[in-house]
Write an enzyme that holds these catalytic residues in place. Sequence first.
Site, PDB file in Angstrom:
ATOM      1  N   HIS A 128     -90.250  25.967 -17.335  1.00  0.00           N
ATOM      2  CA  HIS A 128     -90.489  24.613 -17.830  1.00  0.00           C
ATOM      3  C   HIS A 128     -91.852  25.573 -18.329  1.00  0.00           C
ATOM      4  CE1 HIS A 128     -87.634  22.790 -14.346  1.00  0.00           C
ATOM      5  NE2 HIS A 128     -87.228  23.188 -15.408  1.00  0.00           N
ATOM      6  N   PHE A 374     -86.468  25.788  -8.542  1.00  0.00           N
ATOM      7  CA  PHE A 374     -87.962  26.824  -9.387  1.00  0.00           C
ATOM      8  C   PHE A 374     -88.624  26.860 -10.491  1.00  0.00           C
ATOM      9  CE2 PHE A 374     -84.150  29.858  -6.811  1.00  0.00           C
ATOM     10  CZ  PHE A 374     -85.002  28.934  -5.234  1.00  0.00           C
ATOM     11  N   CYS A 375     -88.464  25.465 -11.251  1.00  0.00           N
ATOM     12  CA  CYS A 375     -89.127  25.261 -12.188  1.00  0.00           C
ATOM     13  C   CYS A 375     -88.197  25.536 -13.016  1.00  0.00           C
ATOM     14  CB  CYS A 375     -90.538  25.461 -12.096  1.00  0.00           C
ATOM     15  SG  CYS A 375     -91.365  24.665 -10.800  1.00  0.00           S
ATOM     16  N   ALA A 376     -87.156  25.875 -12.972  1.00  0.00           N
ATOM     17  CA  ALA A 376     -86.093  26.442 -14.182  1.00  0.00           C
ATOM     18  C   ALA A 376     -84.595  25.126 -13.929  1.00  0.00           C
ATOM     19  CB  ALA A 376     -86.148  27.556 -13.928  1.00  0.00           C
TER      20      ALA A 376
END
Length: 455
Positions: A128, A374-376
Site C-alpha cells: 500500500h 500484509f498491507c497488500a
Amino acid sequence: MSVSTAAPATLCGLLPVLGRDVTVPVVTGGEVAYAALDYAASAPALQRVWDDVAAYAPYYGSVHRGAGHLSQLSTDLFENARRTVAGFLDCRESDQVVFTRSTTDSLNLLARALPAGCEVLVFETEHHAALLPWQGAGVTVLDAPRTPRQAVETLERALADRDPHGPALVCVTGASNVTGELWPVRELAAAAHAHGARIVLDAAQLAPHHPVSVRDLDVDWVAFSGHKLYAPFGSGVLAGRADWLTTAEPYLAGGGASRRVTRREDGGVDVEWHESAARHEAGSPNVIGAHAIASACRALTDTGWDALVAREQHLIARLRAGLAEVPEVRVLSLFGDDAPRVGVLSFVVDGWNGSHFAAALSAEYGIGVRDGLFCAHPLVRVLLGGDPRTEGGCGSPEAAPGERSLNAVRVSFGAGTPDEHVERFVDAVRELVRDGARWRYRTEDGRCVPVREQA
C-alpha cells in the site's frame, strides 16, 4: 571523539542483533527463547548499529544551524551519513539523498513532487505504501503478472497506450513483501525508459537482502526504510534524480528547507527554497536515524553480500523443504516455486484461519510471525483467489463483500536469524497441523488471543 565501533565477528553471514537473548512466556508454562520471524515488518536492529548510536548519543547536537562543537559534529555526521547511503546505493553523482521517516514517507514525498499531468503506472501487487500515494495523479493500476516476463510485457503495453509527450512514472517493488519473489527491476526500468517514463524502486524488502545499485538497475529513484535495514524506527531514504525534487514545492514548509525569507511591502512573505536535499527536510532532522541507517549500510557492506545472500538462501531452502513435507500447507506465489526470492514467504493451512495459526505459534511456541493481508490487500486476494468459501475463525478480519476472512501467515527472516529459529518454526508448523492447538483461543479487540484460563 569517535562515533563508530568495530564490527563484531560474523559467522557465515549471521549478524548479531538486539533481542537475540530475549525469552517470552508460553501458555503451557515457562519461557522460551523468542524466535523473531517477522523481519519483513521490522527487522531487529544490529548490535553494531545500536553501539554506533550509543557512541554518538552523548555528542548529540542540532545540525546545520549551530556554531558549537557538538552541532558541527552532528552536522558532519548527518552529511557523512548521506554520502554513505549514496555509496551503498551506488548513486549517480548528480543524485540526491533525502532522509525521510520511512518508505511510505519517501513515496509520498515523490508523489508530491510529480510534475503537472504526470501519469503513474503501478501494479496491483504493490504494498500500500507504493500503491496509494498517487491518488491525485492519473493512475493506471496494472493487473498482477504471473511471470517476470509477463510483468515486463504488461508494462510495455500500458506504456505504449499512453501519451508519449507527457511525464510518466512507474512504481515497482524489488521484492514482494508477501511472497518474497524478486521482480525484474532492470527489465522494467528499460521498458519505462524506452517509452519516455521514469521509474521508482520500492526497495524496502530488497535492500536488506540484496545489493541495490541505482546505476546497474538504471532506476530513477530508490526508497527504503531504516527499520527493515536493521536500524531503529523513524528513518527512511528517497534517493535519485534531483530535477523533479528541486522544482517541486517543499514536502514540508519550514526552517531548514528555506534559504531566505523576506517580508513584502504588502505584508506577505517571500521564500527562496533550497535546491539541495534540504528542500524536503524541513525542521530538525533525525540525525540519529540517519546515522543508524548509515551504520547499517556499512555493516552489510563490510560483512559482504555474497555471505549474506548465501546464508539466506540456505535458510529459504530449509524452510521450503520443511513446509513441502506438510501437505496441508500451500505456499503463495505469483511466479512459481522456482522463482528467486528473499527471506519472505506466505502460506495458508488447510483447516486453519491464518490469525488462529499465527496466535498458536506465538502463544505455544514463542515464534513471532505475521498474519493478515500484509498491507497488500489486492495482491493477497489475487493469490488466495478471493474464494468466498474460505473459512473464518478466531481473529478473522473483516471480509470484503462476497468473501470470508481472507488472510494468510507470513514468515520472514534475515541476517540476524539463527538456523535454529527456522528449524523450530518448521517443527511447530508440522506439530500444529498434525496435533492441533493445545490451547483454546478467542477473538479479542480483533485479534486471536489465548484464553487466559483453560476450562
